[in-house]
Design an enzyme around this catalytic site. Structure first.
Site, PDB file in Angstrom:
ATOM      1  N   GLU A 178       0.768  -1.213  -0.082  1.00 47.14           N
ATOM      2  CA  GLU A 178       0.081   0.041  -0.054  1.00 47.14           C
ATOM      3  C   GLU A 178       0.763   1.299  -0.010  1.00 47.14           C
ATOM      4  OE1 GLU A 178      -3.820  -1.342   2.857  1.00 47.14           O
ATOM      5  OE2 GLU A 178      -2.021  -0.590   3.654  1.00 47.14           O
ATOM      6  N   PRO A 179       1.500   1.748  -0.951  1.00 42.65           N
ATOM      7  CA  PRO A 179       2.242   2.980  -0.975  1.00 42.65           C
ATOM      8  C   PRO A 179       1.544   4.063  -1.227  1.00 42.65           C
ATOM      9  CG  PRO A 179       2.289   1.618  -3.178  1.00 42.65           C
ATOM     10  CD  PRO A 179       1.724   0.535  -2.524  1.00 42.65           C
ATOM     11  N   GLY A 180       1.717   4.893  -0.363  1.00 42.35           N
ATOM     12  CA  GLY A 180       1.197   6.423  -0.503  1.00 42.35           C
ATOM     13  C   GLY A 180       2.132   7.286  -0.851  1.00 42.35           C
ATOM     14  N   ARG A 181       2.875   7.897  -0.036  1.00 40.30           N
ATOM     15  CA  ARG A 181       3.864   8.610  -0.143  1.00 40.30           C
ATOM     16  C   ARG A 181       4.737   8.465  -1.399  1.00 40.30           C
ATOM     17  NH1 ARG A 181       5.948  11.696   4.087  1.00 40.30           N
ATOM     18  NH2 ARG A 181       5.177  10.309   5.433  1.00 40.30           N
ATOM     19  N   TYR A 198       5.648  18.371  11.364  1.00 37.23           N
ATOM     20  CA  TYR A 198       6.645  17.312  11.573  1.00 37.23           C
ATOM     21  C   TYR A 198       8.181  18.006  11.424  1.00 37.23           C
ATOM     22  CZ  TYR A 198       2.751  14.327  10.137  1.00 37.23           C
ATOM     23  OH  TYR A 198       1.741  13.569   9.944  1.00 37.23           O
ATOM     24  N   CYS A 204      -1.122  33.315  10.525  1.00 29.63           N
ATOM     25  CA  CYS A 204      -0.940  33.857  11.898  1.00 29.63           C
ATOM     26  C   CYS A 204      -0.471  33.016  12.796  1.00 29.63           C
ATOM     27  CB  CYS A 204      -2.172  34.751  12.374  1.00 29.63           C
ATOM     28  SG  CYS A 204      -2.703  36.129  11.533  1.00 29.63           S
ATOM     29  N   GLU A 205       0.834  32.479  12.633  1.00 26.00           N
ATOM     30  CA  GLU A 205       1.403  31.626  13.327  1.00 26.00           C
ATOM     31  C   GLU A 205       2.961  31.724  13.232  1.00 26.00           C
ATOM     32  OE1 GLU A 205      -0.923  29.371  15.012  1.00 26.00           O
ATOM     33  OE2 GLU A 205       0.952  28.420  16.142  1.00 26.00           O
ATOM     34  N   TYR A 253       0.438  14.089   1.093  1.00 31.05           N
ATOM     35  CA  TYR A 253       0.335  14.511   2.259  1.00 31.05           C
ATOM     36  C   TYR A 253       0.434  16.189   2.626  1.00 31.05           C
ATOM     37  CZ  TYR A 253       0.726   9.784   3.553  1.00 31.05           C
ATOM     38  OH  TYR A 253       0.635   8.377   3.530  1.00 31.05           O
TER      39      TYR A 253
HETATM   40  C1  PLP Z   1      -0.640   5.653   5.600  1.00 28.51           C
HETATM   41  C2  PLP Z   1      -0.650   4.248   5.354  1.00 28.51           C
HETATM   42  C3  PLP Z   1      -0.240   3.704   4.112  1.00 28.51           C
HETATM   43  C4  PLP Z   1       0.722   4.497   3.293  1.00 28.51           C
HETATM   44  O1  PLP Z   1       1.891   5.005   3.955  1.00 28.51           O
HETATM   45  P1  PLP Z   1       3.040   5.599   3.065  1.00 28.51           P
HETATM   46  O2  PLP Z   1       4.155   5.995   4.010  1.00 28.51           O
HETATM   47  O3  PLP Z   1       2.313   6.753   2.394  1.00 28.51           O
HETATM   48  O4  PLP Z   1       3.488   4.674   2.011  1.00 28.51           O
HETATM   49  C5  PLP Z   1      -0.502   2.317   3.826  1.00 28.51           C
HETATM   50  N1  PLP Z   1      -1.193   1.787   4.711  1.00 28.51           N
HETATM   51  C6  PLP Z   1      -1.767   2.360   5.846  1.00 28.51           C
HETATM   52  C7  PLP Z   1      -2.731   1.355   6.439  1.00 28.51           C
HETATM   53  C8  PLP Z   1      -1.435   3.097   6.202  1.00 28.51           C
HETATM   54  O5  PLP Z   1      -2.016   3.898   7.485  1.00 28.51           O
END
Ligand code: PLP
Length: 471
Positions: A321-324, A365, A392-393, A421
Site C-alpha cells: 500500500e504505497p502512499g507517499r 513534523y 498567523c502562526e 500529504y
Molecule cells: C499511511 C498508510 C499507508 C501509506 O503509507 P506511506 O508511508 O504513505 O506509503 C499504507 N497503509 C496504511 C494502513 C496506512 O495507514
C-alpha cells in the site's frame, strides 16, 4: 545514508548531477521516489523550469498561486514501477494499492485505476472519491481504527473489502452483514510488533499503537471469525510506518505475517492475501537517499516468498500500500513571493502566498523541502533566507535557511515533492481558500481541483435570524 546537510539543491549553473538538481537527463525514471523533482523537469529555451512540458511560471500566471502541479508522467512511471517490480520479484499474484490518504482526488483515483493498481481508503470521503473516480470496488480496501456504521455499510454495499481493525468493527459488521447473498470480504489488521521511524525501528511483542489487534488477540479473533458465516477472511494486513529508508523491518515483517497466515489457515480461513502496508520513503532534500521501488519490492517479495516456503504455506497474493512514494515526487507547489523582512545580523524572512494551510508538514513534523525559483533555477545562490507562510502562526515557516538567488516580490517559487500529504492534510486555517490543482502532461495542463473561493468558505456558516445580516 549521505549525512551532509545541503538544505537546498542549488548548484552553479551547469554543475547539476545526482546530488544536485536532477533535471530530466539525470532523473531516475525507473524509481521516481529517488529524485527531488518530477521526472519531466526540464528548462525551456529561456532557462525557466518546466514540468510535464509546461513552464511553471506560466502555470502560476494562468491558474494563480498557490498552485498544486501534478506531473502525470511521474505518477504513471511510479505506478508502473510498483506493478512491474512486483511481477518481476514475486512468484505469485500481486497488487499494489494506492494509499489514497496521501492525496485523494477523482483524477488521481482514475489515473491509478487506469494503471491497474488498487486503492486503500480510510473514510467514506476517500471511498466515494475512489469509486466515482472509476476505481473498481473489488480493488478497494477500507481501513480505519474507528469506522462508522455508515462507512461500513457503504463499503459492504459496494463490495469493498473491509480491513477489520478492532472488536467494534466486528460488532457493527455482525449487524450489517448477515442475510446478504455473499459473505463480506474481510482482512484483519494486527500490530506486528515492528515499528519504524525513518531511521530506526523497534521490534517488540506488543506495540503501543491505536491501529489493529494486538498479536495476543489474534488467535481469539480468528476463532471468533471462523464462527461467522457472513464473513470471509481473505487476508491479513500490517503496516509498520512511513518515510522508511531501511529494508530490514520489512524482512522481519514477512516472518511475523507468515506465522499469522499459518495460524489463520489452520483455523479454516482462506486467507489468500497478505498485505504488507506501505512506508517506502522519498527524497525531499539532496541528502535523502531512499531505496528504489525495485529494491523495496524485491526485499518485501523475497521475504514473503521465503517465509512462506519455510513454513510450507501456499503463496498468498501479495498486496502492498504505497502512499507517499507513489505521489509525492509527482507534485510541485508554486507560490508567489510577497513581503520581505530583514533582521540585520539575524535572519531574512521572505513570505509566500500560502503556507501551513496548503502544506502543514513543516509545522507538524519539521519536514524539510527543496525549492527553486521557477524562472531562475540555475542562477547562483546569493542569500540565505527563510521562506515563511502567510498564516498567523510564528511556526508557519515553509523552508528554513535556504540558499537562493536574490529573491523578491513577484518571483515564483517552486517547492518540490509536495504531491503527498499536502493537499490531503491541508486546511482552511485563517479562512484561506484551498489552492487549485492542475495535472500536466505533454505541454497541456488540466485543472483537476478548482481553486476554492472565499465565498465557498461561507457556504456552511449559518447566521441565526436574530443577527442582522449585512445586505
Ligand atoms: C499511511 C498508510 C499507508 C501509506 O503509507 P506511506 O508511508 O504513505 O506509503 C499504507 N497503509 C496504511 C494502513 C496506512 O495507514
Amino acid at each position: 545514508m549521505v549525512s551532509t546537510v545541503p538544505p537546498s539543491i542549488r548548484t552553479e549553473a551547469g554543475a547539476a548531477g545526482r546530488q544536485g538538481q536532477p533535471f530530466e537527463a539525470e532523473a531516475d525514471r525507473t524509481s521516481p521516489n529517488r529524485n527531488l523533482t518530477p521526472i519531466t523537469t526540464a528548462l525551456d529555451p529561456e532557462g525557466r523550469l518546466t514540468v510535464g512540458g509546461c513552464t511553471l511560471s506560466d502555470l502560476a500566471r494562468t491558474y494563480g498561486t498557490p498552485l498544486y502541479v501534478l506531473d502525470e508522467a511521474t505518477l504513471r512511471a511510479t505506478c508502473r514501477a510498483y506493478r512491474e517490480a512486483l511481477e518481476a520479484a514475486y512468484p505469485g499474484p500481486s497488487l499494489a494499492l494506492y494509499a489514497s490518504k496521501a492525496n485523494s482526488s477523482l483524477a488521481i483515483s482514475a489515473l491509478v485505476a487506469e494503471e491497474g493498481l488498487g486503492l486503500d481508503a480510510v473514510s467514506a470521503g476517500e471511498l466515494l472519491t475512489a469509486l466515482r473516480g472509476g476505481m473498481p470496488a473489488e480493488r478497494i480496501v477500507l481501513h480505519g481504527n474507528n469506522k462508522s456504521r455508515e462507512e461500513l455499510e457503504l463499503a459492504v454495499n459496494q463490495g469493498v473489502t473491509v480491513v477489520v481493525d478492532n472488536a467494534r468493527d466486528l460488532e457493527l459488521l455482525a449487524e450489517i452483514a448477515p442475510g446478504r447473498s455473499e459473505p463480506v470480504r474481510l482482512m484483519l489488521r494486527f500490530t506486528p510488533g515492528i515499528e519504524c521511524h525513518t531511521h530506526e525501528y523497534i521490534r517488540t511483542g506488543h506495540l503501543d499503537s491505536k491501529f489493529g489487534f494486538d498479536p495476543d488477540q489474534l488467535e481469539q479473533v480468528l476463532r471468533q471469525l471462523a464462527q461467522c458465516p457472513w464473513a470471509r477472511l481473505d487476508g491479513l494486513h500490517a503496516h509498520i510506518g512511513s518515510q522508511i529508508f531501511e529494508l530490514e523491518p520489512h524482512r522481519d515483517l514477512a516472518g511475523v505475517m507468515a506465522d499469522a497466515l499459518a495460524l489463520a489457515r489452520s483455523l479454516g480461513h482462506p486467507c489468500t492475501d497478505l498485505n504488507v502496508g506501505g512506508g517506502l520513503g522519498i527524497r525531499y532534500v539532496a541528502s535523502d537517499d531512499p531505496p528504489s521501488i525495485q529494491e523495496w519490492v524485491a526485499v518485501v517479495a523475497g521475504a514473503v516468498a521465503d517465509a512462506c516456503r519455510e513454513r510450507g504455506l501456499a503463496l498468498p497474493r501479495l498486496l502492498c500500500e504505497p502512499g507517499r512514494s507513489l505521489v509525492a515526487t509527482a507534485g510541485v507547489t508554486l507560490y508567489e513571493v510577497g513581503s520581505r523582512k530583514e533582521i540585520p545580523g539575524l535572519r531574512t524572512y521572505v513570505a509566500i502566498d500560502g503556507g501551513m494551510s496548503d502544506n502543514p508538514r513543516p509545522i507538524t513534523y519539521q519536514s524539510r523541502y527543496t525549492a527553486l525559483l521557477a524562472d531562475r533555477p540555475t542562477a547562483v545562490s546569493e542569500e540565505t533566507v527563510t521562506v515563511a507562510g502567510k498564516h498567523c502562526e510564528s511556526g508557519d515557516l515553509l523552508l528554513k535557511d535556504i540558499a537562493l538567488p536574490a529573491i523578491g516580490s513577484g518571483d515564483v517559487l517552486a517547492v518540490f515533492a509536495t504531491g503527498a500529504y499536502n493537499a490531503s492534510m491541508g486546511s482552511n486555517y485563517n479562512r484561506i481558500p484551498r489552492p487549485a490543482a492542475v495535472l500536466v502532461h505533454d505541454g497541456v495542463a488540466e485543472v483537476v481541483q478548482r481553486r476554492e473561493q472565499p465565498e465557498d468558505l461561507l457556504r456552511y456558516d449559518v447566521l441565526p435570524a436574530r443577527f442582522t445580516p449585512v445586505p
